[in-house]
Write an enzyme that holds these catalytic residues in place. Structure first.
Site, PDB file in Angstrom:
ATOM      1  N   GLU A 102       0.829  -1.215   0.000  1.00  0.00           N
ATOM      2  CA  GLU A 102       0.000   0.000   0.000  1.00  0.00           C
ATOM      3  C   GLU A 102       0.855   1.254   0.000  1.00  0.00           C
ATOM      4  OE1 GLU A 102      -3.123  -2.045   3.096  1.00  0.00           O
ATOM      5  OE2 GLU A 102      -2.476  -0.001   3.447  1.00  0.00           O
ATOM      6  N   CYS A 115       3.188   8.287   1.785  1.00  0.00           N
ATOM      7  CA  CYS A 115       3.544   7.276   2.781  1.00  0.00           C
ATOM      8  C   CYS A 115       3.832   5.975   2.043  1.00  0.00           C
ATOM      9  CB  CYS A 115       2.377   7.114   3.756  1.00  0.00           C
ATOM     10  SG  CYS A 115       2.667   5.848   4.992  1.00  0.00           S
ATOM     11  N   CYS A 122       5.171  -7.618   7.683  1.00  0.00           N
ATOM     12  CA  CYS A 122       6.110  -7.146   8.701  1.00  0.00           C
ATOM     13  C   CYS A 122       6.263  -8.229   9.755  1.00  0.00           C
ATOM     14  CB  CYS A 122       5.553  -5.869   9.339  1.00  0.00           C
ATOM     15  SG  CYS A 122       6.665  -5.122  10.545  1.00  0.00           S
ATOM     16  N   CYS A 126       3.830  -5.712  16.292  1.00  0.00           N
ATOM     17  CA  CYS A 126       3.162  -4.715  17.151  1.00  0.00           C
ATOM     18  C   CYS A 126       1.663  -5.043  17.215  1.00  0.00           C
ATOM     19  CB  CYS A 126       3.372  -3.305  16.613  1.00  0.00           C
ATOM     20  SG  CYS A 126       5.100  -2.821  16.570  1.00  0.00           S
ATOM     21  N   CYS A 129      -1.128  -3.054  15.124  1.00  0.00           N
ATOM     22  CA  CYS A 129      -0.835  -2.735  13.722  1.00  0.00           C
ATOM     23  C   CYS A 129      -1.350  -3.813  12.773  1.00  0.00           C
ATOM     24  CB  CYS A 129       0.669  -2.560  13.551  1.00  0.00           C
ATOM     25  SG  CYS A 129       1.135  -2.099  11.888  1.00  0.00           S
ATOM     26  N   GLU A 170       8.991  -2.628   8.351  1.00  0.00           N
ATOM     27  CA  GLU A 170       9.922  -1.946   9.263  1.00  0.00           C
ATOM     28  C   GLU A 170      11.150  -1.551   8.435  1.00  0.00           C
ATOM     29  OE1 GLU A 170      10.380  -0.598  12.293  1.00  0.00           O
ATOM     30  OE2 GLU A 170      12.432  -0.334  11.589  1.00  0.00           O
ATOM     31  N   SER A 201      10.347   6.032   9.906  1.00  0.00           N
ATOM     32  CA  SER A 201       9.759   5.624  11.184  1.00  0.00           C
ATOM     33  C   SER A 201      10.204   4.210  11.533  1.00  0.00           C
ATOM     34  CB  SER A 201       8.233   5.683  11.062  1.00  0.00           C
ATOM     35  OG  SER A 201       7.632   5.323  12.271  1.00  0.00           O
ATOM     36  N   HIS A 226       5.166   4.621  21.931  1.00  0.00           N
ATOM     37  CA  HIS A 226       3.860   4.043  22.306  1.00  0.00           C
ATOM     38  C   HIS A 226       3.663   3.586  23.749  1.00  0.00           C
ATOM     39  CE1 HIS A 226       3.234   4.454  18.097  1.00  0.00           C
ATOM     40  NE2 HIS A 226       3.718   3.308  17.715  1.00  0.00           N
ATOM     41  N   ASN A 300      -5.677   3.964  15.433  1.00  0.00           N
ATOM     42  CA  ASN A 300      -6.602   3.570  14.368  1.00  0.00           C
ATOM     43  C   ASN A 300      -7.206   2.246  14.758  1.00  0.00           C
ATOM     44  OD1 ASN A 300      -7.022   4.964  11.817  1.00  0.00           O
ATOM     45  ND2 ASN A 300      -4.779   5.080  11.787  1.00  0.00           N
ATOM     46  N   CYS A 342      -2.135   2.038   7.895  1.00  0.00           N
ATOM     47  CA  CYS A 342      -1.322   1.116   7.118  1.00  0.00           C
ATOM     48  C   CYS A 342      -1.722  -0.342   7.301  1.00  0.00           C
ATOM     49  CB  CYS A 342       0.159   1.319   7.405  1.00  0.00           C
ATOM     50  SG  CYS A 342       0.591   1.326   9.131  1.00  0.00           S
TER      51      CYS A 342
HETATM   52  N1  SAH Z   1       7.593  -0.190  11.275  1.00  0.00           N
HETATM   53  C1  SAH Z   1       7.693   1.236  11.381  1.00  0.00           C
HETATM   54  C2  SAH Z   1       6.881   2.008  10.366  1.00  0.00           C
HETATM   55  C3  SAH Z   1       5.502   1.534  10.015  1.00  0.00           C
HETATM   56  S1  SAH Z   1       4.135   1.957  10.991  1.00  0.00           S
HETATM   57  C4  SAH Z   1       7.386   1.679  12.800  1.00  0.00           C
HETATM   58  O1  SAH Z   1       7.028   0.851  13.616  1.00  0.00           O
HETATM   59  O2  SAH Z   1       7.568   2.849  13.107  1.00  0.00           O
HETATM   60  C5  SAH Z   1       4.023   3.698  11.032  1.00  0.00           C
HETATM   61  C6  SAH Z   1       3.498   4.228  12.346  1.00  0.00           C
HETATM   62  O3  SAH Z   1       2.110   3.916  12.538  1.00  0.00           O
HETATM   63  C7  SAH Z   1       4.224   3.656  13.551  1.00  0.00           C
HETATM   64  O4  SAH Z   1       4.426   4.654  14.518  1.00  0.00           O
HETATM   65  C8  SAH Z   1       3.236   2.634  14.035  1.00  0.00           C
HETATM   66  O5  SAH Z   1       3.493   2.269  15.364  1.00  0.00           O
HETATM   67  C9  SAH Z   1       1.927   3.351  13.817  1.00  0.00           C
HETATM   68  N2  SAH Z   1       0.742   2.490  13.803  1.00  0.00           N
HETATM   69  C10 SAH Z   1       0.594   1.247  13.337  1.00  0.00           C
HETATM   70  N3  SAH Z   1      -0.666   0.805  13.523  1.00  0.00           N
HETATM   71  C11 SAH Z   1      -1.335   1.804  14.107  1.00  0.00           C
HETATM   72  C12 SAH Z   1      -2.674   1.960  14.559  1.00  0.00           C
HETATM   73  N4  SAH Z   1      -3.578   0.983  14.463  1.00  0.00           N
HETATM   74  N5  SAH Z   1      -2.998   3.141  15.108  1.00  0.00           N
HETATM   75  C13 SAH Z   1      -2.107   4.144  15.238  1.00  0.00           C
HETATM   76  N6  SAH Z   1      -0.837   4.054  14.829  1.00  0.00           N
HETATM   77  C14 SAH Z   1      -0.444   2.890  14.285  1.00  0.00           C
END
Ligand code: SAH
Length: 351
Positions: A102, A115, A122, A126, A129, A170, A201, A226, A300, A342
């Site tokens: 995406e 973006c 990944c 997390c 995510c 990542e 990021s 976070h 989100n 994402c």
């Molecule tokens: N892997 C990298 C970049 C991808 S995610 C990272 O972890 O930073 C980009 C950002 O969106 C990161 O800060 C991630 O933690 C956040 N993110 C992912 N899912 C999310 C969600 N459901 N709500 C809010 N932020 C989210």
């Protein structure tokens, strides 16, 4: 360096992933002059041709040789969602091997921001995510990161002013290809974008933050924090079992010292999980004295998880941080009507 890609023509070398110096070496190895490399690089990254025949100042015999050995790796739009609320456009792209990623184009006051994804899936795990739920498939090639920019610009007719590496994947787990991508993106004979307009990021791969510091790229490093203590962070971000918060912040201080750039800390605010007064105090204590900025993101909500956003609690949390002397903003949520967070579109598509 040999990177191959399917390119729709069987497995050939992926010329769009060749940094300028690598292309020079190649042309030298086949007895061609170095300026040919510059010409070909410009065709690929500035004029963005899709096949070798379009390279009109290159001889037919050389074009034939190039097309026998190389492909120009492209990506295909399979779905495009346009927000009716703002100018956000979300693309689902198909790669030459059939995988999907995406890319999201957003309209900010300072211009268009793109973006981009850095991996297919990944492995970081997390909990909040969507990109990680179906696991990891493969790293993206430099060509596939560049093509997200080139193809989006061509399709939308909009100029991309800044890039955020915040899509699926990542970036520091695909380190070599991301470094090559950044060099190519900023190459004056290519897309020629200043890395000041790029944010990367990471969930916090500490060893790679040290490595990245040495490049002094000028990009903005965003750290997905976070949570403010190891217990909580490990619960929602497994990477924290490998690198603790104190190790991560030590690497951040090093990065700031080496590059002179401030760091942006991302904090997805999850109601009842990380938005208490205690969390706010913890965050103020952790970041005290670090040249940084805190970016709050209302979490989100994804259907696979029960994490909730609460605007009122978020506003209170933000006010506490500000009172504690932190530099805080809350990210505007764009494209909520098209699931712009994402990993969500790819997931829906692949199920
Ligand atoms: N892997 C990298 C970049 C991808 S995610 C990272 O972890 O930073 C980009 C950002 O969106 C990161 O800060 C991630 O933690 C956040 N993110 C992912 N899912 C999310 C969600 N459901 N709500 C809010 N932020 C989210």
């Amino acid at each position: 360096m040999i990177i191959t890609a399917n390119g729709g023509f069987g497995l050939k070398k992926d010329i769009l992933s060749y940094e300028f110096e690598n292309l020079c070496d190649y042309f030298e190895s086949i007895g061609e002059k170095k300026f040919r490399a510059k010409q070909v690089y410009e065709w690929l990254h500035s004029k963005k041709v899709k096949n070798f025949d379009e390279m009109s100042n290159i001889s037919l015999s050389l074009r034939t040789k190039l097309s026998e050995e190389f492909c120009i790796n492209g990506i295909k739009i399979v779905k495009k969602l346009e927000s009716s609320m703002d100018n956000t456009v979300k693309y689902l792209y198909e790669l030459s091997d059939g995988n999907h990623i995406e890319t999201v184009l957003m309209d900010y006051k300072h211009g268009n921001s793109l973006c981009i994804s850095t991996q297919v899936g990944c492995k970081m795990g997390c909990k909040f995510c969507a990109s990680t739920i179906a696991g990891f498939k493969r790293n993206l090639l430099p060509s596939e990161m560049l093509q997200q920019i080139y193809t989006t610009e061509e399709d939308s007719g909009r100029h991309v002013d800044s890039i955020v590496l915040m899509g699926i994947g990542e970036p520091l787990d695909n380190y070599d290809n991301v470094i090559a991508f950044l060099k190519m993106l900023s190459d004056k004979d290519g897309r020629n974008m200043s890395l000041r307009h790029v944010s990367l990021s990471t969930c916090g791969l500490v060893d790679r933050i040290y490595d990245l510091s040495e490049y002094k790229f000028g990009l903005t490093l965003s750290i997905s924090l976070h949570a403010v203590n190891d217990k909580k962070r490990s619960e929602i971000m497994p990477v924290n079992n490998k690198y603790s918060i104190s190790e991560l912040l030590k690497a951040c201080r090093y990065y700031i010292e080496k590059t002179g750039r401030r760091i942006s800390f991302e904090y997805a605010v999850i109601h009842g999980v990380n938005d208490t007064a205690e969390d706010a105090c913890g965050l103020i204590g952790l970041l005290k004295g670090i040249n940084c900025h805190v970016n709050l993101i209302p979490v989100n909500e994804i259907k696979e998880r029960d994490f909730k956003a609460d605007r009122k609690a978020l506003a209170e949390f933000s006010a506490m941080l500000e009172k504690g002397g932190l530099n805080v903003t809350t990210r505007r949520t764009l494209g909520t009507d098209i699931n712009a967070a994402c990993g969500q579109l790819r997931r829906e598509y692949e199920i």
